[in-house]
Design a protein around this motif. Structure first.
Motif, short mmCIF file in Angstrom:
data_model
loop_
_atom_site.label_atom_id
_atom_site.label_comp_id
_atom_site.label_asym_id
_atom_site.label_seq_id
_atom_site.Cartn_x
_atom_site.Cartn_y
_atom_site.Cartn_z
N TYR A 1 51.09 41.92 22.21
CA TYR A 1 50.50 43.21 22.55
C TYR A 1 49.00 43.06 22.76
CZ TYR A 1 54.79 45.28 20.67
OH TYR A 1 56.09 45.61 20.43
N GLU A 2 48.44 43.98 23.54
CA GLU A 2 46.99 44.14 23.66
C GLU A 2 46.66 45.58 23.30
OE1 GLU A 2 45.67 42.97 27.53
OE2 GLU A 2 46.05 40.84 27.13
N HIS A 3 45.68 45.76 22.44
CA HIS A 3 45.27 47.09 21.99
C HIS A 3 43.80 47.29 22.34
CE1 HIS A 3 48.80 46.85 19.33
NE2 HIS A 3 48.37 45.63 19.04
N LEU B 1 40.74 50.08 21.60
CA LEU B 1 40.41 51.28 20.83
C LEU B 1 38.98 51.71 21.12
CD1 LEU B 1 38.62 50.81 17.90
CD2 LEU B 1 40.59 49.39 17.51
N THR C 1 47.43 40.77 19.86
CA THR C 1 48.23 40.57 18.66
C THR C 1 49.58 39.96 18.99
OG1 THR C 1 49.17 42.80 18.80
CG2 THR C 1 47.15 42.54 17.52
N VAL D 1 53.24 47.05 14.58
CA VAL D 1 52.39 47.70 15.58
C VAL D 1 52.44 49.21 15.41
CG1 VAL D 1 52.07 48.08 18.05
CG2 VAL D 1 52.56 45.79 17.20
N GLU E 1 49.21 51.56 14.65
CA GLU E 1 48.87 52.69 15.52
C GLU E 1 48.83 53.99 14.73
OE1 GLU E 1 51.76 52.66 18.64
OE2 GLU E 1 50.41 51.58 19.98
N VAL F 1 43.37 55.22 21.29
CA VAL F 1 44.03 53.93 21.16
C VAL F 1 44.96 53.75 22.36
CG1 VAL F 1 45.56 52.51 19.77
CG2 VAL F 1 44.02 54.11 18.65
N THR G 1 47.89 50.86 23.61
CA THR G 1 48.63 49.64 23.29
C THR G 1 49.51 49.28 24.48
OG1 THR G 1 48.65 50.16 20.94
CG2 THR G 1 50.27 48.58 21.72
#
Length: 114
Positions: free
Chosen positions: A4-6, A8, A65, A72, A76, A88, A90
């Motif tokens: 994953y890419e987050h 924020l 991540t 996840v 979140e 946010v 994701t």
């Protein structure tokens, strides 16, 4: 595990150290739930296109991540409850890109990618 890419956005009145502390905090939340923080980037304070919660600017950060879906979801959930985090995003990806993100590259390097 899925990748994953987050991204924020935190409130603008935080210091740089506090904004980077948020990344570390949410990284520990992931590791406590069986995931791991592969890479993180602090992009700095940037101007947003529109106001969010009466803020015109915000601290941007990205996290890459490798974590199971429940970890996840818990991260979140905690991000949305945190007072300092405004937004946010994701995204599930097939593979993480090597090196810095496009946001961190110099303009000359971006033109070479085309």
């Amino acid at each position: 595990m899925p990748l994953y890419e987050h991204v924020l956005i935190a409130r603008q009145d935080l210091s740089n150290a506090q904004a980077e502390g948020l990344i570390e905090h949410f990284g520990t939340v992931l590791s406590d739930n069986g995931g791991k923080l592969v890479d993180s980037e602090y992009w700095g304070v940037k101007t947003m296109a529109y106001k969010i919660n009466k803020n015109r600017k915000g601290h941007y950060a990205m996290m890459r991540t490798d974590a199971p879906a429940p970890a996840v979801q818990e991260m979140e959930r905690l991000m949305r409850l945190h007072d300092d985090v405004m937004r946010v995003l994701t995204i599930k990806v097939d593979a993480h890109e090597e090196g810095p993100s496009v946001q961190m590259q110099k303009r000359d390097d971006r033109r070479e990618r085309r």
